[in-house]
Design a protein around this motif. Structure first.
Motif: not given
Length: 321
Positions: A88-96, A98-111
């Motif tokens: 989950f990504l949030f707008d740092a200025d408002s707290g709203r 901003r995005a919901v992103v599937g994290g399974n493959l991204l976790t594997a790639l970033r690790t």
């Protein structure tokens, strides 16, 4: 709010994209412009699952958010990945949100990117043999990323169930490299670089099996009690980590710290090496060890890259929220 389903991630972010994003984030952490919040990770008492949150904030890029998820060991029986997560990504200025992103493959790639970065900066230039301990789902990501960092000439590997090593052998065939299933003594004798990627709660690799000059990337220990290598290895090594506090409390270094073999002051952030603030390896005989605990800022960095690419490609799903 933007939604990027898991099914879209593979077409948006490459391993190379993730390596760049994670490397930059490590440098930002070392520069103190980005920091991680305390990790929450708990056994929930259902389905043998470990569940938690990793989060952080990058002041420079105004990147704020969290990853929620964990490890469900029985998922394979249902045709699902054992690791499940959403970023989950949030707008740092408002707290709203901003995005919901599937994290399974991204976790594997970033690790995989994190251990590859440690090899890039800490392994000896003339590293010819890479050893892998563990042959679970994450192991192939680790091996592919590592092979891009040095001109390795051979792969050796060990797993508690040798039949699972076939997945690493397939990667070797992709890269036209010789592959051998070996015992741990031989793996330590031959490997210039060793990646440990298991879910072990007791040491697998012994200090007597590690020769001078080896670079070790410990990537499986991210929870209190987990352990992949003997603490004596850390007492002999120059230690680097993605994040020092996590390394000393939930990472591979936790055991050496608890036993008084090292202190957290002896652990260096890998970002300091990336920035040039620390020399890294100083000679060919040093044992270097990277303690990759996995930090929330890694997830935010790769998720942000996915969002930017999804917008540019027109595949981002936008909803009112």
């Amino acid at each position: 709010m933007i939604i990027i389903p898991e099914r879209e991630i593979a077409g948006l972010v490459s391993p190379a994209d993730c390596l760049i994003a994670v490397e930059r984030m490590f440098a930002s952490m070392a520069n103190k412009s980005a920091y991680n919040f305390p990790v929450v990770r708990e056994a929930i008492g259902h389905a043998e699952a470990l569940y938690g949150f990793k989060s952080g904030f990058d002041r420079e890029k105004l990147l704020l958010g969290l990853k929620s998820g964990g490890f469900w060991p029985n998922n394979v029986q249902h045709g699902l990945s054992n690791h499940q997560s959403t970023i989950f990504l949030f707008d740092a200025d408002s707290g709203r949100c901003r995005a919901v992103v599937g994290g399974n493959l991204l976790t594997a790639l970033r690790t995989a990117a994190a251990s590859a970065i440690s090899i890039k900066y800490l392994a000896r230039p003339k590293s010819n043999v890479i050893g892998v301990i563990g042959a679970g789902h994450q192991s192939t990501f680790q091996l592919r990323a590592a092979l891009d960092q040095r001109p390795f000439e051979k792969i050796v590997a060990w797993n508690i169930d040798p039949s699972m090593l076939v997945r690493l052998e397939e990667v070797a065939k992709e890269r036209d490299l010789p592959f051998e299933s070996v015992d741990l003594d031989r793996l330590g004798q031959e490997a210039d670089v060793i990646i440990t990627i298991t879910s072990s709660f007791k040491p697998i690799l012994k200090a007597s099996q590690v020769r001078p000059g080896t670079h070790i990337a410990c990537m499986g220990t991210d929870t209190k009690g987990k352990q992949e290598v003997e603490p004596e290895i850390l007492a002999r090594a120059i230690i680097f980590a993605d994040e020092i506090t996590q390394s000393a409390t939930i990472g591979e270094a936790q055991h050496a710290v608890e036993q008084g073999l090292i202190t957290s002051a002896e652990i260096t952030e890998i970002g300091a090496v990336i920035r040039g603030d620390h020399i890294g390896r100083t000679d060919a005989e040093e044992i270097t060890l990277f303690d990759g605990t996995g930090v929330g800022l890694q997830d935010l960095a790769v998720a942000s890259a996915a969002v930017e690419m999804a917008i540019s490609k027109g595949v981002a799903v936008e909803v009112d929220f």
